[in-house]
Design an enzyme around this catalytic site. Sequence first.
Site, PDB file in Angstrom:
ATOM      1  N   GLY A  62      -3.033  -1.341  -7.345  1.00  0.00           N
ATOM      2  CA  GLY A  62      -1.974  -2.344  -7.430  1.00  0.00           C
ATOM      3  C   GLY A  62      -2.305  -3.435  -8.443  1.00  0.00           C
ATOM      4  N   HIS A 104       0.839  -1.207   0.000  1.00  0.00           N
ATOM      5  CA  HIS A 104       0.000   0.000   0.000  1.00  0.00           C
ATOM      6  C   HIS A 104       0.874   1.257   0.000  1.00  0.00           C
ATOM      7  CE1 HIS A 104      -2.768  -2.889   2.266  1.00  0.00           C
ATOM      8  NE2 HIS A 104      -3.531  -2.510   1.278  1.00  0.00           N
TER       9      HIS A 104
HETATM   10  P1  AMP Z   1      -6.635  -3.589  -0.333  1.00  0.00           P
HETATM   11  O1  AMP Z   1      -6.374  -2.841   0.923  1.00  0.00           O
HETATM   12  O2  AMP Z   1      -6.238  -5.025  -0.289  1.00  0.00           O
HETATM   13  O3  AMP Z   1      -8.022  -3.352  -0.875  1.00  0.00           O
HETATM   14  O4  AMP Z   1      -5.646  -2.947  -1.425  1.00  0.00           O
HETATM   15  C1  AMP Z   1      -5.661  -1.555  -1.688  1.00  0.00           C
HETATM   16  C2  AMP Z   1      -4.789  -1.284  -2.892  1.00  0.00           C
HETATM   17  O5  AMP Z   1      -3.458  -1.721  -2.623  1.00  0.00           O
HETATM   18  C3  AMP Z   1      -5.239  -2.029  -4.161  1.00  0.00           C
HETATM   19  O6  AMP Z   1      -5.037  -1.196  -5.292  1.00  0.00           O
HETATM   20  C4  AMP Z   1      -4.316  -3.209  -4.183  1.00  0.00           C
HETATM   21  O7  AMP Z   1      -4.115  -3.749  -5.465  1.00  0.00           O
HETATM   22  C5  AMP Z   1      -3.046  -2.579  -3.660  1.00  0.00           C
HETATM   23  N1  AMP Z   1      -2.145  -3.606  -3.147  1.00  0.00           N
HETATM   24  C6  AMP Z   1      -2.423  -4.553  -2.230  1.00  0.00           C
HETATM   25  N2  AMP Z   1      -1.356  -5.362  -2.047  1.00  0.00           N
HETATM   26  C7  AMP Z   1      -0.387  -4.902  -2.871  1.00  0.00           C
HETATM   27  C8  AMP Z   1       0.954  -5.311  -3.170  1.00  0.00           C
HETATM   28  N3  AMP Z   1       1.503  -6.366  -2.585  1.00  0.00           N
HETATM   29  N4  AMP Z   1       1.639  -4.605  -4.092  1.00  0.00           N
HETATM   30  C9  AMP Z   1       1.086  -3.537  -4.717  1.00  0.00           C
HETATM   31  N5  AMP Z   1      -0.175  -3.096  -4.490  1.00  0.00           N
HETATM   32  C10 AMP Z   1      -0.895  -3.778  -3.586  1.00  0.00           C
END
Ligand code: AMP
Length: 284
Positions: free
Chosen positions: A154, A44
């Site tokens: 991401g 994040h």
């Molecule tokens: P989430 O909190 O899981 O909904 O993720 C929020 C954002 O962070 C989304 O755009 C995800 O794709 C991105 N994200 C989560 N994990 C990763 C990672 N390991 N690398 C890059 N972006 C990530």
Amino acid sequence: MPDSAFPLTRVTTVAALCATVAALRQDGAKIAFVPTMGALHEGHLALVRHARTRADKVVVSIFVNPLQFAPSEDLDRYPRNEAGDIALLQSTGCDLVYLPTVDVLYPQGFVSRIEMTGPAMGLETDVRPQFFSGVATVVMKLFNQVRPDLAVFGEKDFQQLAVIRAMVRDFDLGLEVVPYPTMREADGLAMSSRNAYLSREERAIAPRLHAELEEIRSAVLSGADAEAVIAGAKDALTTAGFGHIDYVALRDAETLGEIRAGLPRRLLAAVWLGKTRLIDNIAV
Ligand code: AMP
């Protein structure tokens, strides 16, 4: 400039969000937006840092969106760490964090849903039918509330990225969707808030998922039959200790449908490890 030079404002209501974004936007500042569900990790934070390089001000939302969880899923036990998240954002150069409650985003009488087809069909939808409707609905609301110039997503959630791109294009939302590569642990495991669920034994097995994807990629690039290679990799995952395999699939990188000759392909997987569902994907 030290990171702590960024004063972080925290808002919880739509009115406070709009007023603060309007103040940030003064003098034509470009606004970047990073939606998250919190339990922030380095993946994040990499999105937030990248957002900073692309805009003058960065807005992050933290909201665990009930609409994208099926009744059987982990909504209640989804990791939450608001104080820790705010400290991380403070030191990463975020200007505004938006922490709406469920009532703020879905007040009584909220009845609308965004329904996505195209890249939303198959893969995640085969096992989580309402997932992208829930994601698209919350992201549409957040976009309308924040009104950013660009939003960073991401590649870790590759199908979600494709769905958001399609929604922004189809509804003329007039913002740029900026992808960011998957951040991984040193052993290759894609960073995820859900990795916190893994036992020590499961954590040792988990990097095998990325390793198998890499092996499939090499074999396919050297001309092997993709279906046969994927079948072999699924067997290897099972032998390594993974549970149910929701999918391991080679798809067109844009439509997420059948591969098209000469166009970029993406290899995507969702696999259970104990009670934790891991997803990952790589370009082929
Ligand atoms: P989430 O909190 O899981 O909904 O993720 C929020 C954002 O962070 C989304 O755009 C995800 O794709 C991105 N994200 C989560 N994990 C990763 C990672 N390991 N690398 C890059 N972006 C990530």
